[in-house]
Design a protein around this motif. Structure first.
Motif, PDB file in Angstrom:
ATOM      1  N   ASN A 118      -3.685   3.942  42.360  1.00  0.00           N
ATOM      2  CA  ASN A 118      -2.388   4.306  41.802  1.00  0.00           C
ATOM      3  C   ASN A 118      -2.565   5.572  40.963  1.00  0.00           C
ATOM      4  O   ASN A 118      -3.095   5.513  39.859  1.00  0.00           O
ATOM      5  N   LYS A 145       0.163   6.158  37.486  1.00  0.00           N
ATOM      6  CA  LYS A 145       0.245   5.363  36.253  1.00  0.00           C
ATOM      7  C   LYS A 145       0.445   6.296  35.072  1.00  0.00           C
ATOM      8  O   LYS A 145      -0.244   7.323  34.980  1.00  0.00           O
ATOM      9  N   ASP A 150      -6.537  -0.939  39.256  1.00  0.00           N
ATOM     10  CA  ASP A 150      -5.131  -0.706  39.612  1.00  0.00           C
ATOM     11  C   ASP A 150      -4.588  -1.911  40.346  1.00  0.00           C
ATOM     12  O   ASP A 150      -5.294  -2.544  41.130  1.00  0.00           O
ATOM     13  N   SER A 168       1.138  -2.873  43.629  1.00  0.00           N
ATOM     14  CA  SER A 168       2.180  -1.998  43.084  1.00  0.00           C
ATOM     15  C   SER A 168       2.640  -1.007  44.156  1.00  0.00           C
ATOM     16  O   SER A 168       1.824  -0.452  44.894  1.00  0.00           O
ATOM     17  N   ASP A 203       3.405   1.855  43.751  1.00  0.00           N
ATOM     18  CA  ASP A 203       2.846   3.185  43.457  1.00  0.00           C
ATOM     19  C   ASP A 203       1.406   3.342  43.953  1.00  0.00           C
ATOM     20  O   ASP A 203       0.862   4.445  43.958  1.00  0.00           O
ATOM     21  N   SER A 204       0.764   2.216  44.327  1.00  0.00           N
ATOM     22  CA  SER A 204      -0.620   2.317  44.821  1.00  0.00           C
ATOM     23  C   SER A 204      -0.595   2.764  46.278  1.00  0.00           C
ATOM     24  O   SER A 204       0.155   2.233  47.088  1.00  0.00           O
TER      25      SER A 204
END
Ligand code: FAD
Length: 438
Positions: free
Chosen positions: A46, A49, A136, A140, A142-143
């Motif tokens: 990610n 973050k 991470d 998520s 966002d990963s």
């Protein structure tokens, strides 16, 4: 004495040649092949973050800092499948078992939901209590997977006060150093230190317990490695018709030459060798984990997976056979309570360093910074889990082994070591280039 960290910081008659020969001729070529395999080239991370400490000025405008994430169909399905992603050694036995049951292991499935939840959260808690690094959240949105081969660590142009602030925070806030003592800085852009400051820093460091000295050396070794890479893959030509990357000897000399760095450069290179030995020792120790028959480097292509597992075992066996191993039993051996506290201090300091990586403004540097701190964190986790690794035995059905590594930890461990191994190899190239100049 390279193998002991009990002596003075400077008393190591470093057997650099033995390490160079071992790394450059034996380990490095095999590692390169392994790291090109699909299992090791795709790293989930990610990069979005938020920095938990200060407002980051993004360098995404710097074209060399950009990271190209993978589109989903570029990553083999076996890697993307969550049941193979979490805990590598057990995932393969129970392919149909849901994540929850894997965590609960042999616990009676008739338990109430509440009890199962409680056990699950304890299992998570136990994993986190062992970690030296913030991991991470792979779930998520966002990963993303990044192909490390397409996004190599090299010169990006990330420099100036922001890069310096990151290094400063890592050293000043996390290396247990009182603010009255100044770390020796090379005369240059931002600050320089007088000989007296360097002297008082090393006097202070000598007075520290062996663990804290080791900690400083690991960070300094990592810093040296990153700066070797950017000097070895420097942007030499950026004209409209070509982009040429290669060795920049002037850059290397400015960072590591003894005279130009008031003697600091060679110390930093020694710290790189120290880091190499620590990570090598971790690889040697973790062999029984990878030898478990249930362990596979799962990508969904059985013949390839088997071939790469054999190569991995060969590398780890070679790491085991290395004759000059660092003896980490000299660490954390004092009074039991004091020792446990010290280990926890170091673990927390290292966790903090992994958080600082989210403040790195250049995405490419953030990617490799996160990967390498996670790799080193995994190496430390291994070194302090000796008993659990040795107790690994063929598990009875459903029993969860007490030592686990996730795919993310495995990929970062081997790639981080690959970076240090490449740095040692690059030193040989720089020595030859410097000799040519004379
Ligand atoms: P810096 O390397 O920024 O060092 C700051 C201070 O620390 C200096 O005063 C120096 O004397 C001291 N110092 C330097 N080396 C050591 C050492 N080994 N041990 C102890 N003290 C030391 N740049 C790229 O081009 N590509 C990358 O992939 C990249 N990755 C990075 C990853 C991270 C996490 C960070 C923080 C930076 C990264 N950078 C990268 C930037 C690079 O590391 C340097 O910060 C930059 O090149 C500026 O160098 P500098 O000469 O100003 O000194």
């Amino acid at each position: 004495c390279f193998c002991q960290v009990t002596g003075d910081l400077e008393d190591c008659a470093c057997d650099v040649e033995t390490i160079d020969g071992f790394n450059n001729d034996q380990l490095f070529p095999k590692l390169q092949t392994l790291l090109e395999s699909d299992y090791f080239r795709f790293y989930k991370v990610n990069l979005n973050k938020p920095c938990p400490f200060w407002k980051v000025q993004s360098h995404c405008g710097l074209k060399l800092c950009a990271v190209q994430p993978c589109s989903p169909n570029e990553v083999p399905e076996g890697i993307r499948s969550p049941s193979h992603n979490k805990y590598s050694a057990e995932a393969n036995d129970n392919q149909d078992t849901c994540e929850q049951e894997k965590h609960l292991g042999a616990v009676d499935v008739s338990l109430s939901n509440e009890t199962r939840e409680a056990l699950l959260s304890w299992s998570k808690h136990d994993d986190e209590a062992e970690r030296f690094c913030v991991v991470d959240d792979e779930e998520s949105p966002d990963s993303q997977y990044v192909d490390l081969l397409l996004n190599p660590e090299r010169y990006t142009g990330y420099k100036g006060p922001e890069a310096w602030q990151i290094w400063n925070s890592i050293y000043e806030e996390n290396c247990f150093k009182p603010s009255t003592i100044q770390r020796p800085l090379i005369p240059g852009l931002f600050q320089s230190s007088s000989g007296n400051e360097a002297k008082s820093f090393y006097n202070w460091l000598e007075g520290q317990c062996v663990e804290k000295r080791a900690f400083y050396r690991l960070i300094s070794g990592l810093h040296a490695s990153i700066n070797i890479h950017l000097s070895a893959r420097y942007l030499l030509d950026d004209s409209w018709f070509q982009r040429k990357w290669g060795h920049n000897v002037t850059e290397f000399r400015q960072r590591f030459d003894s005279e130009l760095t008031a003697g600091e450069g060679p110390k930093r290179l020694r710290n790189l060798y120290f880091l190499y030995l620590i990570e090598l020792r971790a690889l040697a120790k973790v062999l029984p984990f990878f030898q478990q028959p249930s362990f596979r480097l799962y990508t969904g292509r059985p013949a390839e997976d088997q071939k790469h597992k054999e190569l991995l075992l060969d590398i780890l066996q070679q790491a085991r056979n290395f004759p000059l191993h660092f003896d980490e039993t000299s660490l954390f051996t004092g009074d039991e309570i004091e020792g446990a506290k010290l280990k926890e201090d170091i673990r927390l300091a290292f966790l903090n360093i992994s958080r600082i990586m989210d403040c790195v403004g250049c995405f490419k540097c953030r990617l490799w910074g996160k990967l390498q701190t996670q790799g080193l964190g995994t190496a430390l986790k291994i070194l302090f889990s000796e008993r659990q690794i040795e107790a690994l035995k063929p598990k009875s059905s459903g029993e969860r082994p007490s030592f686990q590594l996730s795919r993310q930890e495995i990929v970062s461990l081997l790639n981080a070591f690959g970076r240090i191994s490449t740095s040692i190899r690059e030193l040989k190239n720089f020595r030859a280039l410097l000799a040519e100049e004379r």
